[in-house]
Design an enzyme around this catalytic site. Structure first.
Site, PDB file in Angstrom:
ATOM      1  N   CYS A   1      10.455   4.130 -65.981  1.00 26.00           N
ATOM      2  CA  CYS A   1      11.780   4.725 -65.791  1.00 26.00           C
ATOM      3  C   CYS A   1      11.926   6.080 -66.467  1.00 26.00           C
ATOM      4  O   CYS A   1      12.889   6.808 -66.199  1.00 26.00           O
ATOM      5  CB  CYS A   1      12.861   3.772 -66.290  1.00 26.00           C
ATOM      6  SG  CYS A   1      12.985   2.243 -65.331  1.00 26.00           S
ATOM      7  N   SER A   2      11.004   6.439 -67.343  1.00 23.60           N
ATOM      8  CA  SER A   2      11.057   7.736 -68.009  1.00 23.60           C
ATOM      9  C   SER A   2      10.211   8.793 -67.302  1.00 23.60           C
ATOM     10  O   SER A   2      10.052   9.908 -67.826  1.00 23.60           O
ATOM     11  CB  SER A   2      10.594   7.594 -69.463  1.00 23.60           C
ATOM     12  OG  SER A   2      11.491   6.809 -70.212  1.00 23.60           O
TER      13      SER A   2
END
Length: 373
Positions: free
Chosen positions: A156-157
């Site tokens: 997700c980063s």
């Protein structure tokens, strides 16, 4: 060191949306069929019955009301519960590249740039549809971009890590302008039969054009004042799918080959990490956190975002200060914070300060402090 700006963003939204009510109808039909088929084992205590879900439960625990997907009929078929999307031949553009191209064209238009201005393409997302060739190189070819491209995955980063890589490439002189793309087909790694997570994800693709401030000419620009990345290994969010699965046939198709998480642990551990990262990154930029006018956070869970903003600001944030898009998009992994940025940036005045922050599996956290020019 030359200043780098985000000069344009783009967003591709899939054509289909699934409401909580639609999702619950399908899940509960599946649960009823499962319980009926395993009635004897359930009665003997050998198997636990599946609990029904509800739209109210989903919204309470996540803040999500609907999500976009690339195909919905297969997901909403209780006998299947996975999208029906045919494979494409090698001579056709891949689904992920197609999404990325659409978002990229919007970002290039907003930046006032063409393919000839871009030297580097980064496809940064949580799941690639194939191992190789890189999706980024396929997108590069489809858009007619010279230079080079590569894929990267920090769950997700990924978008914020991609931003940092782009900044470094521009400041080092390796690229004049960089296109960072986040095509997330999260419906592919979601276990739609798991009551605790079947509602979490949605599909989308975002695009970001970054270039030197001296060369940028778009109407809306955000200078990147500071970036910071952090990782810390954790098994609390995991997906074991990969080409090594064929080594042990017993594991093929098992639930661990899809998304799974220990949600309570993630909430407890990630919130203070993300809040601390934001405060530290803002401080490193020489800015008092009270001057922040916008927090574009990873759109994973509304309760997480409410707590993180409270920990950062020392108070509850106003809706405009920490915009929420996961109510209609769901968790789109790396694309979430960029969707929020894309949709909630134009109203800010020149000089306004904000921060993009993403957090997720790894654990991984990425922050970028921005100032509108």
């Amino acid at each position: 060191m030359q200043a780098v700006v985000i000069s344009g963003t783009g967003l591709y939204t899939p054509p289909f949306s699934i409401s909580n009510e639609e999702l619950v109808t399908c899940f509960n039909a599946y649960a009823a069929d499962f319980n009926a088929a395993h009635a004897d084992a359930i009665g003997a205590g050998q198997c636990a019955p599946l609990e029904a879900s509800s739209a109210e439960f989903i919204e309470k625990v996540s803040g999500i009301k609907s999500r976009h997907v690339m195909e919905k009929d297969g997901i909403l078929d209780p006998a299947r519960m996975v999208s029906r999307i045919a494979e494409r031949g090698d001579e056709q553009i891949s689904l992920q590249a197609e999404m990325a191209v659409a978002a990229a064209r919007m970002a290039l238009e907003r930046a006032g740039r063409t393919a000839a201005d871009i030297d580097m393409v980064v496809v940064a997302c949580s799941n690639m549809q194939r191992a190789y060739p890189a999706i980024a190189i396929e997108v590069q070819g489809a858009l007619g971009i010279a230079g080079y491209g590569y894929d990267m995955n920090v769950a997700c980063s990924s978008a914020t890590f991609g931003i940092q890589n782009a900044v470094a490439a521009i400041q080092s002189g390796q690229a004049r302008a960089v296109l960072v793309l986040n095509p997330e087909i999260t419906s592919g790694h979601l276990n739609w039969r798991d009551r605790d997570s079947h509602f979490i994800f949605g599909d989308a693709c975002t695009a970001i054009v970054l270039e030197s401030a001296a060369a940028a000419g778009s109407a809306c620009q955000f200078e990147i004042l500071e970036t910071r990345l952090q990782t810390s290994f954790s098994n609390n969010i995991r997906n074991n799918f990969g080409f090594l699965n064929r080594f042990d046939e017993a594991g093929v198709g098992q639930p661990d080959k899809l998304f799974r998480q220990q949600g309570r642990r993630v909430f407890k551990e990630v919130c203070p990490m993300a809040a601390g990262m934001i405060k530290d990154t803002v401080e490193r930029a020489g800015i008092d956190v009270t001057r922040l006018q916008r927090l574009w956070l990873h759109q994973a869970n509304l309760n997480m975002n409410l707590l993180i903003t409270r920990m950062v600001l020392g108070r509850d944030a106003e809706p405009r200060e920490a915009p929420v898009i996961l109510d209609r998009y769901g968790n789109t992994s790396s694309a979430g914070s960029i969707i929020a940025f894309h949709l909630h940036q134009d109203d800010l005045p020149a000089g306004a300060l904000g921060v993009i922050c993403s957090f997720g599996a790894g654990y991984s956290i990425g922050c970028a402090v921005l100032r509108k020019r």
